[in-house]
Design a protein around this motif. Structure first.
Motif, PDB file in Angstrom:
ATOM      1  N   THR A 159       8.859  -8.397   6.902  1.00 24.85           N
ATOM      2  CA  THR A 159       7.644  -9.289   6.773  1.00 24.85           C
ATOM      3  C   THR A 159       6.462  -8.723   6.018  1.00 24.85           C
ATOM      4  OG1 THR A 159       6.283 -10.482   8.357  1.00 24.85           O
ATOM      5  CG2 THR A 159       6.492  -8.148   8.881  1.00 24.85           C
ATOM      6  N   THR A 160       5.583  -9.834   5.534  1.00 28.61           N
ATOM      7  CA  THR A 160       4.296  -9.081   4.741  1.00 28.61           C
ATOM      8  C   THR A 160       3.768  -7.831   5.473  1.00 28.61           C
ATOM      9  OG1 THR A 160       3.897 -11.537   4.594  1.00 28.61           O
ATOM     10  CG2 THR A 160       2.319  -9.795   3.836  1.00 28.61           C
ATOM     11  N   THR A 161       3.383  -7.961   6.584  1.00 29.41           N
ATOM     12  CA  THR A 161       2.758  -6.882   7.310  1.00 29.41           C
ATOM     13  C   THR A 161       3.290  -5.558   7.176  1.00 29.41           C
ATOM     14  OG1 THR A 161       1.693  -8.147   8.888  1.00 29.41           O
ATOM     15  CG2 THR A 161       1.893  -6.003   9.711  1.00 29.41           C
ATOM     16  N   GLY A 162       4.777  -5.463   7.501  1.00 28.66           N
ATOM     17  CA  GLY A 162       5.418  -4.461   7.404  1.00 28.66           C
ATOM     18  C   GLY A 162       5.899  -3.795   6.018  1.00 28.66           C
ATOM     19  N   VAL A 163       5.807  -4.530   5.091  1.00 25.03           N
ATOM     20  CA  VAL A 163       5.782  -4.198   3.568  1.00 25.03           C
ATOM     21  C   VAL A 163       4.469  -3.433   3.102  1.00 25.03           C
ATOM     22  CG1 VAL A 163       6.016  -4.811   1.193  1.00 25.03           C
ATOM     23  CG2 VAL A 163       7.364  -5.829   2.861  1.00 25.03           C
ATOM     24  N   ILE A 164       3.252  -3.923   3.811  1.00 26.79           N
ATOM     25  CA  ILE A 164       1.866  -3.317   3.565  1.00 26.79           C
ATOM     26  C   ILE A 164       2.250  -2.007   4.139  1.00 26.79           C
ATOM     27  CG2 ILE A 164      -0.454  -3.461   4.088  1.00 26.79           C
ATOM     28  CD1 ILE A 164      -0.240  -6.698   3.760  1.00 26.79           C
ATOM     29  N   ARG A 165       2.534  -1.977   5.226  1.00 29.20           N
ATOM     30  CA  ARG A 165       2.572  -0.403   6.027  1.00 29.20           C
ATOM     31  C   ARG A 165       3.391   0.299   5.155  1.00 29.20           C
ATOM     32  NH1 ARG A 165       4.079  -1.003  12.052  1.00 29.20           N
ATOM     33  NH2 ARG A 165       3.082   0.936  12.555  1.00 29.20           N
ATOM     34  N   LEU A 166       4.738   0.158   4.587  1.00 24.78           N
ATOM     35  CA  LEU A 166       5.460   0.726   3.920  1.00 24.78           C
ATOM     36  C   LEU A 166       4.782   1.120   2.430  1.00 24.78           C
ATOM     37  CD1 LEU A 166       8.824  -1.019   4.976  1.00 24.78           C
ATOM     38  CD2 LEU A 166       8.098   1.228   5.533  1.00 24.78           C
ATOM     39  N   LYS A 167       4.297   0.267   1.773  1.00 22.23           N
ATOM     40  CA  LYS A 167       3.822   0.417   0.446  1.00 22.23           C
ATOM     41  C   LYS A 167       2.767   1.587   0.792  1.00 22.23           C
ATOM     42  CE  LYS A 167       5.175  -3.386  -2.166  1.00 22.23           C
ATOM     43  NZ  LYS A 167       4.902  -4.638  -2.703  1.00 22.23           N
ATOM     44  N   SER A 168       1.732   1.460   1.762  1.00 20.17           N
ATOM     45  CA  SER A 168       0.792   2.460   2.164  1.00 20.17           C
ATOM     46  C   SER A 168       1.345   3.857   2.290  1.00 20.17           C
ATOM     47  CB  SER A 168      -0.079   1.934   3.086  1.00 20.17           C
ATOM     48  OG  SER A 168      -0.646   3.119   3.907  1.00 20.17           O
ATOM     49  N   LEU A 169       2.540   3.857   3.076  1.00 19.96           N
ATOM     50  CA  LEU A 169       3.285   5.292   3.183  1.00 19.96           C
ATOM     51  C   LEU A 169       3.702   5.863   1.896  1.00 19.96           C
ATOM     52  CD1 LEU A 169       5.892   4.828   6.176  1.00 19.96           C
ATOM     53  CD2 LEU A 169       3.996   6.338   6.063  1.00 19.96           C
ATOM     54  N   ALA A 170       4.284   4.897   0.978  1.00 14.78           N
ATOM     55  CA  ALA A 170       4.900   5.138  -0.254  1.00 14.78           C
ATOM     56  C   ALA A 170       3.565   5.795  -1.119  1.00 14.78           C
ATOM     57  CB  ALA A 170       5.667   4.040  -0.996  1.00 14.78           C
ATOM     58  N   LYS A 171       2.394   5.132  -0.890  1.00 11.70           N
ATOM     59  CA  LYS A 171       1.184   5.532  -2.035  1.00 11.70           C
ATOM     60  C   LYS A 171       1.033   6.924  -1.630  1.00 11.70           C
ATOM     61  CE  LYS A 171      -2.962   3.871  -3.252  1.00 11.70           C
ATOM     62  NZ  LYS A 171      -4.293   3.117  -2.553  1.00 11.70           N
ATOM     63  N   ASN A 172       0.983   7.217  -0.350  1.00 11.50           N
ATOM     64  CA  ASN A 172       0.470   8.577   0.312  1.00 11.50           C
ATOM     65  C   ASN A 172       1.558   9.336   0.164  1.00 11.50           C
ATOM     66  OD1 ASN A 172      -2.198   7.394   0.902  1.00 11.50           O
ATOM     67  ND2 ASN A 172      -1.335   6.490   2.575  1.00 11.50           N
ATOM     68  N   LYS A 173       2.724   9.355  -0.301  1.00 15.05           N
ATOM     69  CA  LYS A 173       3.992  10.227  -0.541  1.00 15.05           C
ATOM     70  C   LYS A 173       4.326  10.635   0.690  1.00 15.05           C
ATOM     71  CE  LYS A 173       3.374  10.817  -5.263  1.00 15.05           C
ATOM     72  NZ  LYS A 173       3.355   9.467  -5.543  1.00 15.05           N
ATOM     73  N   LYS A 174       4.208   9.684   1.663  1.00 14.84           N
ATOM     74  CA  LYS A 174       4.800  10.125   3.105  1.00 14.84           C
ATOM     75  C   LYS A 174       5.875   9.393   3.246  1.00 14.84           C
ATOM     76  CE  LYS A 174       1.025  12.220   4.816  1.00 14.84           C
ATOM     77  NZ  LYS A 174      -0.307  11.545   4.924  1.00 14.84           N
ATOM     78  N   LEU A 175       6.375   8.328   2.554  1.00 16.67           N
ATOM     79  CA  LEU A 175       7.939   7.788   2.712  1.00 16.67           C
ATOM     80  C   LEU A 175       8.864   8.795   2.698  1.00 16.67           C
ATOM     81  CD1 LEU A 175       8.601   4.912   3.273  1.00 16.67           C
ATOM     82  CD2 LEU A 175       9.240   4.427   0.926  1.00 16.67           C
ATOM     83  N   ILE A 176       9.983   8.763   3.662  1.00 13.23           N
ATOM     84  CA  ILE A 176      10.837   9.715   3.710  1.00 13.23           C
ATOM     85  C   ILE A 176      12.257   9.124   3.026  1.00 13.23           C
ATOM     86  CG2 ILE A 176      12.202  11.152   5.310  1.00 13.23           C
ATOM     87  CD1 ILE A 176      10.071  11.284   7.082  1.00 13.23           C
ATOM     88  N   PHE A 177      12.449   7.648   3.132  1.00 13.57           N
ATOM     89  CA  PHE A 177      13.924   7.151   2.657  1.00 13.57           C
ATOM     90  C   PHE A 177      13.423   5.840   1.835  1.00 13.57           C
ATOM     91  CE2 PHE A 177      13.162   6.581   7.191  1.00 13.57           C
ATOM     92  CZ  PHE A 177      13.061   5.235   7.347  1.00 13.57           C
ATOM     93  N   PRO A 178      14.612   5.589   1.175  1.00 11.99           N
ATOM     94  CA  PRO A 178      14.457   4.140   0.339  1.00 11.99           C
ATOM     95  C   PRO A 178      13.978   2.864   1.195  1.00 11.99           C
ATOM     96  CG  PRO A 178      16.167   5.301  -0.475  1.00 11.99           C
ATOM     97  CD  PRO A 178      15.649   5.924   0.865  1.00 11.99           C
ATOM     98  N   VAL A 179      13.266   2.111   0.944  1.00 10.22           N
ATOM     99  CA  VAL A 179      13.075   0.814   1.750  1.00 10.22           C
ATOM    100  C   VAL A 179      13.230  -0.312   0.769  1.00 10.22           C
ATOM    101  CG1 VAL A 179      11.876   1.729   3.831  1.00 10.22           C
ATOM    102  CG2 VAL A 179      10.535   0.567   1.723  1.00 10.22           C
ATOM    103  N   PHE A 180      13.460  -1.537   1.262  1.00  9.75           N
ATOM    104  CA  PHE A 180      13.709  -2.665   0.601  1.00  9.75           C
ATOM    105  C   PHE A 180      13.071  -3.835   1.044  1.00  9.75           C
ATOM    106  CE2 PHE A 180      17.134  -0.144  -0.601  1.00  9.75           C
ATOM    107  CZ  PHE A 180      17.269  -0.388  -2.028  1.00  9.75           C
ATOM    108  N   SER A 181      12.188  -4.356   0.365  1.00 12.95           N
ATOM    109  CA  SER A 181      10.979  -5.206   0.822  1.00 12.95           C
ATOM    110  C   SER A 181      11.749  -6.771   0.697  1.00 12.95           C
ATOM    111  CB  SER A 181       9.846  -5.513  -0.248  1.00 12.95           C
ATOM    112  OG  SER A 181       9.193  -6.594   0.185  1.00 12.95           O
ATOM    113  N   ILE A 182      12.466  -7.231   1.836  1.00 15.61           N
ATOM    114  CA  ILE A 182      12.989  -8.537   1.777  1.00 15.61           C
ATOM    115  C   ILE A 182      11.847  -9.477   1.553  1.00 15.61           C
ATOM    116  CG2 ILE A 182      14.301 -10.223   3.245  1.00 15.61           C
ATOM    117  CD1 ILE A 182      15.665  -7.775   2.545  1.00 15.61           C
ATOM    118  N   ASN A 183      10.517  -9.257   2.202  1.00 13.67           N
ATOM    119  CA  ASN A 183       9.487 -10.247   2.205  1.00 13.67           C
ATOM    120  C   ASN A 183       9.202 -10.581   0.535  1.00 13.67           C
ATOM    121  OD1 ASN A 183       7.262 -11.741   3.304  1.00 13.67           O
ATOM    122  ND2 ASN A 183       6.215 -10.538   2.094  1.00 13.67           N
TER     123      ASN A 183
END
Ligand code: ADE
Length: 421
Positions: free
Chosen positions: A153-177
């Motif tokens: 969902t849009t909201t989930g992707v916004i949260r994940l992009k923010s994690l990625a931008k802050n270099k906090k993402l730990i594993f690859p994610v795929f935006s179905i949205n």
């Protein structure tokens, strides 16, 4: 015994019938399930889903299980679980479910933990609560086990992009949205119809002749605005983005700030992804009897706490899903579904025919992750374009619709355009 925590096993038969009803409208996913049954591309992989527990999700879970995966499912919202579906998944399809409609916040997160207990390698999220839990509580162990994660969902992707931008993402994610066969259809036609459905089921109000205020003109907002217009409403759109506001204007809607729309609306619906879009200063201006609902993912778009503080009296459940707030000057505001997403709390979410595409993308992207694990950078990735195209092609085929093909002459003509040479 399949690990589970659900409301009532005796609902399993009803759930099975409804899951099969939905399946009739999910021919793309069915095709994938048939192939998965033969090829077993997910053999022995542990997959956790944190999704709305609906008949459509049940068909996605069946598809993953047919591919050989061990599957666990929990809810992505406490109010959207269909208890009969949860029961059927366990008793008819052997899939582990942890979800109870109306569960409290602690139980909601206990259920997420139960899905993480078996150390999934792949996850499917709707709103990113599962991925958020992995990041917050298990960054050094369970999160390291993940090959890839799909977000719906849009909201989930916004949260994940923010994690990625802050270099906090730990594993690859795929935006179905962000796939075209997702947001052009699920967000627009799915949210559009199911939001209207939720408001009508909760209130039984006539839409024709009503003034409906739609906050947010993304794909979901425009889908909803178009559908209520089709029902004969006067539609007002509120926006913060000038491009979207311009689109809404040229699509024929009135556009104005919420402070101007507040005294005009009979029904309000937020679909923005942002917080406190409707606030006490707006409630004060609304008509007696105004109906306020949210169709965004989280229950943060309407300031329900602010409304509660303002009210001199609250009548809960004046009918299912409707709470009445009587303000000091005597006028009432009716809040639907506690401000939670109305299409899944008061109705059944998007129809199966549209979830067919979203969940075909989920299944195929999961297969792609399983095949190519270890090859992805830690980032938010798009669904491969071939998967998106395939879903559109097969959906059209199942609808019996053919399209033209380029002639040789046309192919040559297009290929002859060389820009900048
Ligand atoms: N999100 C919106 N509608 C849905 C549905 N019917 N099933 C699962 N997730 C959804």
């Amino acid at each position: 015994m399949i690990p589970n925590h659900i409301k009532d096993s005796s609902l399993a038969e009803l759930g099975k019938n409804r899951i099969e009803w939905a399946e009739r409208d999910m021919p793309v996913l069915r095709q994938i399930r048939e192939r998965f049954s033969k090829e077993k591309p997910l053999d022995g992989i542990n997959i956790a889903g944190c999704l709305h527990v609906t008949t459509e999700t049940a068909n996605l879970m069946r598809t993953l299980a047919a591919g050989g995966a061990n599957v666990r499912l929990c809810a992505s919202n406490p109010l959207s679980t269909q208890d009969d579906v949860a029961a059927a998944l366990i008793h008819h399809y052997g899939i582990s479910v942890f979800a109870i409609n109306g569960e409290d916040n602690d139980t909601y997160y206990d259920h997420i933990e139960s899905c993480l207990d078996f150390n999934p390698q792949i996850t499917h999220d709707d709103g990113a609560d599962l991925v958020a839990t992995l990041h917050e509580k298990y960054p050094d162990d369970k999160a390291k086990n993940i090959w890839g994660s799909m977000e719906e969902t849009t909201t989930g992707v916004i949260r994940l992009k923010s994690l990625a931008k802050n270099k906090k993402l730990i594993f690859p994610v795929f935006s179905i949205n962000d796939a075209q066969t997702k947001h052009f259809f699920d967000n627009r036609y799915g949210t559009g119809q199911s939001t209207l459905d939720g408001i009508i089921r909760a209130t039984n109000r006539l839409i024709a002749g009503s003034t409906v205020v739609v906050a947010g003109y993304g794909w979901c907002g425009r889908g909803f605005a178009t559908r209520v217009k089709g029902h004969g409403a006067r539609v007002i759109v509120t926006e913060i983005d000038p491009v979207k506001a311009l689109e809404a204007t040229m699509d024929g809607f009135e556009v104005m700030p919420m402070s101007e729309a507040a005294p005009l609306g009979d029904i309000f619906c937020t679909i923005t992804g942002d917080i406190n879009v409707i606030r006490p200063e707006h409630f004060e201006l609304m008509k007696d009897g105004a109906i306020v609902a949210n169709s965004g993912h989280f229950n943060v778009e309407i300031d329900a706490k602010g409304l509660e503080k303002m009210a001199k009296k609250i009548n809960r459940n004046v009918r299912p899903m409707v709470d009445q707030y009587i303000l000091p000057d005597g006028h009432s505001i009716f809040l639907l579904g506690e401000g939670r997403l109305i299409n899944l709390s008061a109705a059944e979410g998007h129809p199966a025919a549209v979830m067919d595409m979203s969940f075909a993308l989920q299944a195929l992207t999961g297969e792609y992750v399983a095949k190519n694990k270890g090859d992805f950078t830690v980032d938010v990735h798009d669904v491969p374009a071939e998967i998106d195209k395939w879903v559109a092609k097969i959906k059209l085929e199942t609808m019996g619709i053919e399209v033209d093909k380029l002639t040789e002459e046309q192919e040559k003509y297009l290929a002859s355009w060389k820009i900048g040479t």
